[in-house]
Design a protein around this motif. Structure first.
Motif, PDB file in Angstrom:
ATOM      1  N   VAL A 143       0.844  -1.200   0.000  1.00  0.00           N
ATOM      2  CA  VAL A 143       0.000   0.000   0.000  1.00  0.00           C
ATOM      3  C   VAL A 143       0.877   1.248   0.000  1.00  0.00           C
ATOM      4  O   VAL A 143       0.634   2.204  -0.741  1.00  0.00           O
ATOM      5  CB  VAL A 143      -0.961   0.007   1.201  1.00  0.00           C
ATOM      6  CG1 VAL A 143      -1.774   1.295   1.232  1.00  0.00           C
ATOM      7  CG2 VAL A 143      -1.899  -1.192   1.162  1.00  0.00           C
ATOM      8  N   ARG A 144       1.916   1.259   0.843  1.00  0.00           N
ATOM      9  CA  ARG A 144       2.832   2.410   0.887  1.00  0.00           C
ATOM     10  C   ARG A 144       3.485   2.631  -0.472  1.00  0.00           C
ATOM     11  O   ARG A 144       3.661   3.772  -0.918  1.00  0.00           O
ATOM     12  CB  ARG A 144       3.906   2.193   1.950  1.00  0.00           C
ATOM     13  CG  ARG A 144       3.388   2.210   3.371  1.00  0.00           C
ATOM     14  CD  ARG A 144       4.523   2.157   4.392  1.00  0.00           C
ATOM     15  NE  ARG A 144       3.977   1.949   5.718  1.00  0.00           N
ATOM     16  CZ  ARG A 144       4.000   0.783   6.364  1.00  0.00           C
ATOM     17  NH1 ARG A 144       4.582  -0.279   5.801  1.00  0.00           N
ATOM     18  NH2 ARG A 144       3.466   0.677   7.556  1.00  0.00           N
ATOM     19  N   GLN A 145       3.861   1.547  -1.130  1.00  0.00           N
ATOM     20  CA  GLN A 145       4.492   1.663  -2.446  1.00  0.00           C
ATOM     21  C   GLN A 145       3.529   2.302  -3.447  1.00  0.00           C
ATOM     22  O   GLN A 145       3.906   3.208  -4.201  1.00  0.00           O
ATOM     23  CB  GLN A 145       4.909   0.269  -2.933  1.00  0.00           C
ATOM     24  CG  GLN A 145       5.411   0.206  -4.365  1.00  0.00           C
ATOM     25  CD  GLN A 145       6.751   0.879  -4.562  1.00  0.00           C
ATOM     26  OE1 GLN A 145       7.481   1.108  -3.593  1.00  0.00           O
ATOM     27  NE2 GLN A 145       7.088   1.209  -5.805  1.00  0.00           N
ATOM     28  N   ALA A 170      -3.699   1.439  -4.911  1.00  0.00           N
ATOM     29  CA  ALA A 170      -3.906   1.538  -3.466  1.00  0.00           C
ATOM     30  C   ALA A 170      -5.339   1.147  -3.105  1.00  0.00           C
ATOM     31  O   ALA A 170      -5.572   0.430  -2.127  1.00  0.00           O
ATOM     32  CB  ALA A 170      -3.599   2.949  -2.982  1.00  0.00           C
ATOM     33  N   ALA A 171      -6.293   1.612  -3.891  1.00  0.00           N
ATOM     34  CA  ALA A 171      -7.701   1.288  -3.626  1.00  0.00           C
ATOM     35  C   ALA A 171      -7.962  -0.207  -3.763  1.00  0.00           C
ATOM     36  O   ALA A 171      -8.744  -0.788  -2.996  1.00  0.00           O
ATOM     37  CB  ALA A 171      -8.606   2.080  -4.566  1.00  0.00           C
ATOM     38  N   ARG A 172      -7.315  -0.852  -4.738  1.00  0.00           N
ATOM     39  CA  ARG A 172      -7.484  -2.312  -4.887  1.00  0.00           C
ATOM     40  C   ARG A 172      -6.934  -3.049  -3.667  1.00  0.00           C
ATOM     41  O   ARG A 172      -7.518  -4.036  -3.205  1.00  0.00           O
ATOM     42  CB  ARG A 172      -6.792  -2.795  -6.160  1.00  0.00           C
ATOM     43  CG  ARG A 172      -7.504  -2.410  -7.443  1.00  0.00           C
ATOM     44  CD  ARG A 172      -6.944  -3.166  -8.635  1.00  0.00           C
ATOM     45  NE  ARG A 172      -5.555  -2.827  -8.910  1.00  0.00           N
ATOM     46  CZ  ARG A 172      -5.165  -1.837  -9.690  1.00  0.00           C
ATOM     47  NH1 ARG A 172      -6.072  -1.060 -10.272  1.00  0.00           N
ATOM     48  NH2 ARG A 172      -3.880  -1.618  -9.918  1.00  0.00           N
ATOM     49  N   LEU A 173      -5.808  -2.595  -3.140  1.00  0.00           N
ATOM     50  CA  LEU A 173      -5.199  -3.239  -1.980  1.00  0.00           C
ATOM     51  C   LEU A 173      -5.999  -2.984  -0.702  1.00  0.00           C
ATOM     52  O   LEU A 173      -6.100  -3.853   0.160  1.00  0.00           O
ATOM     53  CB  LEU A 173      -3.769  -2.738  -1.805  1.00  0.00           C
ATOM     54  CG  LEU A 173      -2.775  -3.134  -2.901  1.00  0.00           C
ATOM     55  CD1 LEU A 173      -1.506  -2.308  -2.787  1.00  0.00           C
ATOM     56  CD2 LEU A 173      -2.450  -4.621  -2.836  1.00  0.00           C
ATOM     57  N   LEU A 174      -6.554  -1.783  -0.604  1.00  0.00           N
ATOM     58  CA  LEU A 174      -7.312  -1.408   0.594  1.00  0.00           C
ATOM     59  C   LEU A 174      -8.753  -1.914   0.553  1.00  0.00           C
ATOM     60  O   LEU A 174      -9.399  -2.048   1.595  1.00  0.00           O
ATOM     61  CB  LEU A 174      -7.320   0.115   0.750  1.00  0.00           C
ATOM     62  CG  LEU A 174      -5.989   0.789   1.078  1.00  0.00           C
ATOM     63  CD1 LEU A 174      -6.101   2.296   0.897  1.00  0.00           C
ATOM     64  CD2 LEU A 174      -5.536   0.447   2.497  1.00  0.00           C
ATOM     65  N   ARG A 207     -11.035  -0.090  -0.850  1.00  0.00           N
ATOM     66  CA  ARG A 207     -11.787   1.165  -0.781  1.00  0.00           C
ATOM     67  C   ARG A 207     -10.844   2.283  -1.213  1.00  0.00           C
ATOM     68  O   ARG A 207      -9.619   2.097  -1.175  1.00  0.00           O
ATOM     69  CB  ARG A 207     -12.269   1.438   0.655  1.00  0.00           C
ATOM     70  CG  ARG A 207     -11.116   1.618   1.631  1.00  0.00           C
ATOM     71  CD  ARG A 207     -11.505   1.684   3.080  1.00  0.00           C
ATOM     72  NE  ARG A 207     -10.360   1.987   3.932  1.00  0.00           N
ATOM     73  CZ  ARG A 207      -9.456   1.097   4.345  1.00  0.00           C
ATOM     74  NH1 ARG A 207      -9.576  -0.181   3.979  1.00  0.00           N
ATOM     75  NH2 ARG A 207      -8.452   1.462   5.113  1.00  0.00           N
ATOM     76  N   PRO A 208     -11.366   3.440  -1.599  1.00  0.00           N
ATOM     77  CA  PRO A 208     -10.465   4.557  -1.910  1.00  0.00           C
ATOM     78  C   PRO A 208      -9.675   4.971  -0.674  1.00  0.00           C
ATOM     79  O   PRO A 208     -10.189   4.940   0.448  1.00  0.00           O
ATOM     80  CB  PRO A 208     -11.423   5.669  -2.355  1.00  0.00           C
ATOM     81  CG  PRO A 208     -12.675   4.972  -2.766  1.00  0.00           C
ATOM     82  CD  PRO A 208     -12.782   3.762  -1.882  1.00  0.00           C
ATOM     83  N   LEU A 248      -8.811  10.476  -1.452  1.00  0.00           N
ATOM     84  CA  LEU A 248      -7.825  10.904  -2.444  1.00  0.00           C
ATOM     85  C   LEU A 248      -7.939   9.956  -3.634  1.00  0.00           C
ATOM     86  O   LEU A 248      -7.467   8.816  -3.594  1.00  0.00           O
ATOM     87  CB  LEU A 248      -6.415  10.873  -1.855  1.00  0.00           C
ATOM     88  CG  LEU A 248      -6.013  12.044  -0.945  1.00  0.00           C
ATOM     89  CD1 LEU A 248      -6.880  12.101   0.312  1.00  0.00           C
ATOM     90  CD2 LEU A 248      -4.546  11.950  -0.552  1.00  0.00           C
ATOM     91  N   LEU A 249      -8.589  10.423  -4.707  1.00  0.00           N
ATOM     92  CA  LEU A 249      -8.971   9.544  -5.803  1.00  0.00           C
ATOM     93  C   LEU A 249      -7.933   9.465  -6.917  1.00  0.00           C
ATOM     94  O   LEU A 249      -7.797   8.430  -7.565  1.00  0.00           O
ATOM     95  CB  LEU A 249     -10.305  10.010  -6.398  1.00  0.00           C
ATOM     96  CG  LEU A 249     -11.493  10.024  -5.424  1.00  0.00           C
ATOM     97  CD1 LEU A 249     -12.719  10.595  -6.112  1.00  0.00           C
ATOM     98  CD2 LEU A 249     -11.783   8.621  -4.895  1.00  0.00           C
TER      99      LEU A 249
END
Length: 340
Positions: free
Chosen positions: A172-174, A184-188, A190-191, A294-295
């Protein structure tokens, strides 16, 4: 959800089903682990409990070594982490201060003093890379062996993958560090978002662009403090704001240290709503708790030679944000129609 700083509190559960970790971001791997914890807790008639640490252990050791660059970039504030844990249905969170005393506990002392005496753990779920105790001497095998002798159950959850990629806070940080907000949204799941109370700033935005915009408000901003000095994301973003008005609001935001107007080095999230809601009034946003998604990253932060150049850059950012958000909204409407 009940939150405790430490475990010496009368309201803490006498026994629990427990998982341990930093849970920075509460990504999809964390969510899968929390779902399993919740299921095991229900079957055993125990409250689900997360034990986390503040500061992050790597923050502590980086400071101890005098090497701040070793500290990880922070995905989420404590408030946002707790909010996501609550959304996952966790009943109790214990936040331990990670200090020299905790860092020096042996693996066996950690089991006895923290997990058993402090939390009354009857079931403990850990990740496949879990390590604990002084010099990271304890691992899953250490914990499992202690459980067999002392009568608590231990389980291990292996890595969680999405499209062959191991989901982790590092991943996610990367994604956030490179500005790939979609990844990031795919890993989380959610946005990526940051929440906080709107605080007073220098009110510089009200004067920026007055003559060009023909409005007394200029580029009015909502200011949210980011508690950590090393955010995982940085730059200028197209955003969506929740909690300021009944409807969600489109905006453009800056996350960082504002090099043109600020020398103190404080991290701030500044959000300019593209269409300011009239019902809020001039000063009606202060004190409100808002959440900012943050989209899409527009660009990196930059230092400008004076306020006119900064104003021109903001005007361009507003135009780019409007264009992205219009396309984003159309895409969401199409996705909704396809599902129907």
């Amino acid at each position: 959800m009940h939150v405790f700083r430490g475990f010496n509190h009368p309201g803490i559960a006498p026994a629990c089903a427990l998982t341990i970790g930093n849970f920075d971001g509460v990504h999809r791997g964390h969510q899968a682990m929390l779902a399993l914890l919740k299921s095991e807790a229900q079957h055993r008639g125990l409250p689900s409990c997360v034990m986390s640490f503040e500061p992050h252990p790597r923050d502590f050791f980086a400071a101890k070594l005098g090497q701040p660059e070793l500290a990880p970039a922070r995905i989420a504030s404590l408030r946002d982490k707790l909010s996501e844990l609550e959304r996952c249905g966790i009943e109790q969170v214990v936040v331990l201060r990670f200090d020299e005393r905790l860092a020096s506990l042996s693996a066996q002392d950690f089991i006895q003093q923290v997990l058993l005496r402090g939390l009354g753990a009857k079931y403990i779920l850990v990740g496949d890379d879990f390590r604990f105790g002084a010099k990271r001497q304890g691992d899953y095998a250490t914990l499992d062996a202690a459980g067999r002798v002392q009568g608590f159950d231990v389980a291990r959850m292996m890595s969680y993958e999405v499209h062959g990629l191991r989901v982790s806070s590092s991943a996610v940080r990367q994604a956030l560090g490179t500005g790939d907000m979609a990844a990031a949204a795919r890993l989380l799941g959610r946005p990526y978002s940051i929440s906080g109370h709107v605080v007073h700033g220098k009110k510089l935005g009200r004067s920026l662009g007055e003559s060009a915009e023909g409005a007394a408000d200029g580029f009015r901003t909502l200011n949210l403090r980011f508690a950590h000095d090393k955010p995982a994301a940085n730059g200028i973003f197209a955003v969506r704001v929740h909690g300021l008005a009944k409807q969600n609001l489109d905006g453009v935001a800056s996350l960082g240290r504002r090099p043109t107007v600020e020398d103190a080095g404080r991290v701030l999230l500044e959000v300019h709503c593209l269409d300011w809601p009239a019902q809020i009034g001039v000063d009606g946003a202060y004190g409100k708790l808002v959440r900012v998604e943050l989209l899409h990253k527009l660009r990196d932060e930059a230092r400008y030679d004076g306020l006119p150049a900064l104003t021109a850059a903001i005007r361009q950012d507003v135009a780019h944000a409007r264009a992205f958000l219009a396309t984003h909204a159309a895409s969401l409407r199409q996705t909704t129609r396809d599902r129907i």
